[in-house]
Scaffold this active site. Structure first.
Site, PDB file in Angstrom:
ATOM      1  N   LYS A  23      78.644  70.804  -6.947  1.00 23.75           N
ATOM      2  CA  LYS A  23      77.194  70.686  -6.774  1.00 23.75           C
ATOM      3  C   LYS A  23      76.579  72.034  -6.390  1.00 23.75           C
ATOM      4  CE  LYS A  23      75.623  67.674  -3.533  1.00 23.75           C
ATOM      5  NZ  LYS A  23      74.652  68.178  -2.559  1.00 23.75           N
ATOM      6  N   GLY A  72      68.824  68.973  -0.599  1.00 30.14           N
ATOM      7  CA  GLY A  72      68.544  69.988   0.424  1.00 30.14           C
ATOM      8  C   GLY A  72      68.810  71.391  -0.085  1.00 30.14           C
ATOM      9  N   ARG A 122      64.493  66.340   6.877  1.00 33.39           N
ATOM     10  CA  ARG A 122      65.456  67.390   7.219  1.00 33.39           C
ATOM     11  C   ARG A 122      64.749  68.682   7.661  1.00 33.39           C
ATOM     12  NH1 ARG A 122      70.124  67.411   2.871  1.00 33.39           N
ATOM     13  NH2 ARG A 122      71.065  68.718   4.467  1.00 33.39           N
ATOM     14  N   SER A 169      74.798  79.064   7.795  1.00 39.48           N
ATOM     15  CA  SER A 169      74.325  78.125   6.777  1.00 39.48           C
ATOM     16  C   SER A 169      74.157  78.866   5.459  1.00 39.48           C
ATOM     17  CB  SER A 169      72.980  77.518   7.199  1.00 39.48           C
ATOM     18  OG  SER A 169      72.269  77.051   6.066  1.00 39.48           O
ATOM     19  N   GLN A 192      72.734  77.728   2.949  1.00 36.88           N
ATOM     20  CA  GLN A 192      71.394  77.457   2.404  1.00 36.88           C
ATOM     21  C   GLN A 192      70.379  78.446   2.963  1.00 36.88           C
ATOM     22  OE1 GLN A 192      70.740  73.259   3.093  1.00 36.88           O
ATOM     23  NE2 GLN A 192      72.144  72.696   1.446  1.00 36.88           N
ATOM     24  N   ASP A 226      80.888  69.506   4.603  1.00 37.21           N
ATOM     25  CA  ASP A 226      80.504  68.304   3.853  1.00 37.21           C
ATOM     26  C   ASP A 226      81.609  67.252   3.806  1.00 37.21           C
ATOM     27  OD1 ASP A 226      78.010  69.324   3.315  1.00 37.21           O
ATOM     28  OD2 ASP A 226      78.581  70.154   1.372  1.00 37.21           O
ATOM     29  N   ARG A 239      77.790  60.592   0.707  1.00 36.67           N
ATOM     30  CA  ARG A 239      79.149  60.829   1.214  1.00 36.67           C
ATOM     31  C   ARG A 239      79.575  59.747   2.216  1.00 36.67           C
ATOM     32  NH1 ARG A 239      79.771  65.634  -1.415  1.00 36.67           N
ATOM     33  NH2 ARG A 239      78.241  67.272  -1.002  1.00 36.67           N
TER      34      ARG A 239
HETATM   35  C1  S3P Z   1      75.318  73.987   0.659  1.00 36.12           C
HETATM   36  C2  S3P Z   1      75.521  74.419   1.933  1.00 36.12           C
HETATM   37  C3  S3P Z   1      75.892  73.532   3.054  1.00 36.12           C
HETATM   38  C4  S3P Z   1      76.296  72.145   2.575  1.00 36.12           C
HETATM   39  C5  S3P Z   1      75.435  71.630   1.466  1.00 36.12           C
HETATM   40  C6  S3P Z   1      75.461  72.572   0.277  1.00 36.12           C
HETATM   41  C7  S3P Z   1      74.976  74.985  -0.378  1.00 36.12           C
HETATM   42  O1  S3P Z   1      74.799  73.430   3.928  1.00 36.12           O
HETATM   43  O2  S3P Z   1      76.288  71.225   3.644  1.00 36.12           O
HETATM   44  O3  S3P Z   1      75.874  70.345   1.041  1.00 36.12           O
HETATM   45  O4  S3P Z   1      75.116  74.669  -1.578  1.00 36.12           O
HETATM   46  O5  S3P Z   1      74.552  76.077  -0.020  1.00 36.12           O
HETATM   47  P1  S3P Z   1      74.583  74.529   5.083  1.00 36.12           P
HETATM   48  O6  S3P Z   1      74.981  75.823   4.512  1.00 36.12           O
HETATM   49  O7  S3P Z   1      73.131  74.475   5.430  1.00 36.12           O
HETATM   50  O8  S3P Z   1      75.473  74.116   6.210  1.00 36.12           O
END
Ligand code: S3P
Length: 440
Positions: free
Chosen positions: A22, A94, A122, A167, A169, A315, A391
């Protein structure tokens, strides 16, 4: 609304082809869209989350088509996106919302990012804050949540950002904004987060300086289109790794799974618990390490999990908790408060479901403690709420392998956000699962 019903018991055998990653699929769409030239993405995850990202770029004038097993995306260049006619609806995703917020901050036009009820709960202040420091005009609601309103045409400046939590993200959001900033953008993280963005930016010709928990990016003129072969998603494979470990007389092969060192915590945690997992044919695929994984049933033991292990398996804890409930002794997770702000509060929701199935579980603010029952049945049967979290639904589905009665799980439509086809893949491997339509 669909619900899952899983009859107790079963053995898992054979090969499970887990769908594409993903995180990598989201990024492949984004970087392909921004590149000059055409990108072919194979192994793209055709899940609701990744299709939401694809639709967002289509709404900004990025054309794509399917050719055989490839998703082909015609890049429009770093400055070629067009203003969308309507808010970009990112559904449950997210990753899409946080990464796009950085990208949209660098555009010449205004945009609005929305999502479903879960995504709208969120925390988005974690991206609003650094983007504002870079000069962006981005607003959420009073609590810093979606919808996000982003004003275009604001000059961005490179900053050095030290996020309060590790993180990927947040890091990726700031790096995407950094592509449009004046000067260098630097991120220094308090822990290790997944590095798919860095790997893919490098593959698309963007030079980065990388160090221990640090990355720096200089703005570039263009991204160079590069084909992407998406590995199978370790986060989806994790359910089958736990399932084959806890079900007696089981052996599964999981080909072509991503084992990026910033993601592989679940493998190391299960190995430390005594799992029989062997990685073979390790190789590199589009800048990402992958392997064929073989898992056999094994007696598990409880362990302490904390510190750096948490983000490396962020995750996979719903699946790991199921393994812990089948292990000899106690498993204690600490330092995992981030689990409370995922698609659901995964500490509270997993603890409730485990307790419903008769597991001895104690909750803390930043983790939980599970007392395992190594002699089957490890779980009673019962009805579990997934809280619309993909999940959670898949984790409790595999618990049935060691239950003494059927388990039913509500609100399972969301499994399609990351693992379309889960029910047929799991049934073919030996789980007695079916999906039923439930009155909503
Ligand atoms: C992700 C980063 C993770 C993860 C999410 C996917 C990504 O979150 O939990 O399912 O693709 O960058 P965080 O980096 O905010 O912990």
């Amino acid at each position: 609304m669909r619900r899952f019903r899983i009859e107790p018991g079963g053995h898992l055998q054979g090969e499970v082809q887990v769908p594409g990653d993903k995180s990598v699929s989201h990024r492949a769409v984004m970087f392909a869209a921004l590149a000059s030239g055409t990108t072919r993405v194979t192994g793209f995850l055709e899940s609701a989350d990744c299709l939401a990202t694809l639709a967002a770029f289509a709404a900004m004038g990025v054309a794509h088509r399917r050719e055989g097993n490839a998703l082909v995306i015609d890049g429009v260049g770093l400055h070629g996106l067009q203003a969308p006619d309507a808010p970009l609806d990112l559904g449950n995703a997210g990753t899409s919302m946080r990464l796009l917020s950085g990208l949209m901050a660098g555009q010449a036009f205004d945009s609005v990012l929305t999502g479903d009820a879960s995504l709208s709960r969120r925390p988005m202040a974690r991206v609003i804050e650094p983007l504002t420091r870079m000069g962006a005009d981005i607003r959420g609601d009073a609590a810093g949540r979606a919808p996000l309103h982003i004003r275009g045409g604001r000059p961005l400046r490179g900053i050095t950002y030290r996020p309060p939590v590790a993180s990927a993200q947040i890091k990726s959001c700031v790096l995407l904004a950094g592509l449009y900033a004046d000067g260098e953008t630097r991120i220094e993280e308090p822990g290790v987060s997944r590095d798919h963005t860095e790997r893919m930016l490098a593959a698309f010709g963007v030079p980065l300086r990388r160090g221990d928990r640090r990355v720096a990016l200089q703005p570039v003129e263009r991204l160079r289109a590069a084909d992407v072969a998406v590995p199978a998603d370790l986060s989806s494979a994790a359910f089958f790794m736990v399932a084959a470990s806890i079900a007696p007389d089981s052996e599964l092969r999981l080909p072509g799974v991503g084992i990026n060192p910033t993601r592989r915590g679940v493998i190391d945690i299960l190995l430390a618990m005594g799992a029989d997992i062997v990685l073979g044919n390790e190789r590199e695929q589009a800048g990402e390490p992958v392997a064929d994984i073989r898992v056999r049933s094994a007696p598990l033991k409880g362990i302490a999990i904390g510190g750096d292990q948490v983000e490396l398996a962020i995750d996979e804890f719903p699946a790991i908790f199921i393994a812990a409930a089948c292990a000899e002794g106690t498993t204690r997770l600490t330092g995992a408060a981030e689990l409370r702000v995922k698609e659901s509060d995964r500490i509270a929701v997993m603890a409730d479901g485990l307790a419903t199935l008769g597991v001895d579980v104690t909750v803390a603010e930043d983790g939980l403690t599970i007392v395992g029952r190594p002699q089957a049945p490890s779980f009673g049967g019962g009805h579990v709420a997934s809280h619309a979290d993909h999940r959670i639904a898949m984790a409790f589905a595999i618990a049935a392998l060691r239950a003494d009665a059927a388990i039913t799980i509500d609100d399972c439509d969301y499994v399609d956000t990351s693992f379309p086809g889960f029910v047929s893949v799991a049934a073919a491997a030996g789980l007695a699962i079916r999906s039923e339509r439930a009155a909503s």
